[in-house]
Design an enzyme around this catalytic site. Structure first.
Site, mmCIF file in Angstrom:
data_model
loop_
_atom_site.group_PDB
_atom_site.id
_atom_site.type_symbol
_atom_site.label_atom_id
_atom_site.label_comp_id
_atom_site.label_asym_id
_atom_site.label_seq_id
_atom_site.Cartn_x
_atom_site.Cartn_y
_atom_site.Cartn_z
ATOM 1 N N CYS A 88 54.330 36.681 46.777
ATOM 2 C CA CYS A 88 53.032 37.169 46.251
ATOM 3 C C CYS A 88 52.121 37.579 47.490
ATOM 4 C CB CYS A 88 52.461 36.579 45.139
ATOM 5 S SG CYS A 88 51.527 37.665 44.109
ATOM 6 N N HIS A 89 50.943 37.306 47.208
ATOM 7 C CA HIS A 89 49.949 37.516 48.512
ATOM 8 C C HIS A 89 49.977 36.499 49.798
ATOM 9 C CE1 HIS A 89 48.267 39.572 44.928
ATOM 10 N NE2 HIS A 89 47.703 40.292 45.960
#
Length: 195
Positions: free
Chosen positions: A113-114
């Protein structure tokens, strides 16, 4: 697969606040179920406050702080996502150094994800192909990385995925790479990036 990681020790690095809970708990369960020992590592000894998107979720007690953890004690690293989590880690030199040590040693790293924001800040994506939450695409490309829109991507022991929906594929590939052990290509790519 139940004992693929017997004898392995895997580090999970996250900030004390802002980790996406499912991106911590799902890989943690899968990696433990595969036989590995795990440590939750955070900058401080206070509880880790996880989130379900923007809502507070459960808390987790870190096993070690960054000041007490030695990358040499681990066979691999997991970087869970969440928007605030990697944003905080990339401002902590200890977190960047800890993460960089895994790449330099050729040890597998799995980021979802991030989480690649931390890797961008640590100078670890140049010349690498990876995926992430789509909003990081420009940051990754600006840092010299090749961003792809895939459920899971593996580049010489470096595993990345985009979002919680990708967790089954992410966990399976992370376990596979951790089981394989050190990747000379991981070390070579990192040296080539001049990190």
């Amino acid at each position: 697969m139940a004992d693929d990681l017997n004898g392995k020790r895997i580090a999970f690095l996250m900030a004390n606040e802002g980790v996406e809970q499912v991106e911590l708990t799902e890989p943690l369960k899968a990696i433990r179920d595969a036989g590995a020992d795990t440590d939750l590592i955070a900058p401080e000894g206070d509880d880790i406050q996880a989130f379900n998107h923007l809502d507070k979720a459960d808390t987790f007690t870190p096993d070690r702080t960054l000041d007490d953890a030695d990358p040499g004690d681990y066979d691999g690293l997991v970087l869970p996502g969440g928007v605030a989590n990697p944003d905080q880690l990339r401002m902590d030199q200890r977190a960047l150094d800890f993460t960089r040590a895994f790449f330099e040693a050729g040890k597998p790293v799995a980021a979802i994800c991030h989480a690649p924001w931390t890797l961008v800040e640590a100078g670890l994506v140049e010349g690498r192909t990876l995926t992430s939450w789509p909003s990081l695409k420009t940051d990754i490309r600006n840092a010299g990385g090749n961003w792809v829109d895939e459920e899971v991507h593996v580049d010489e022991g470096f595993v990345t995925s985009r979002k919680p929906d990708d967790l089954p594929a992410f966990c399976a590939k992370a376990i596979e790479e951790f089981a394989e052990g050190e990747h000379e290509g991981q070390r070579a790519e990192t040296a080539g990036a001049g990190a």
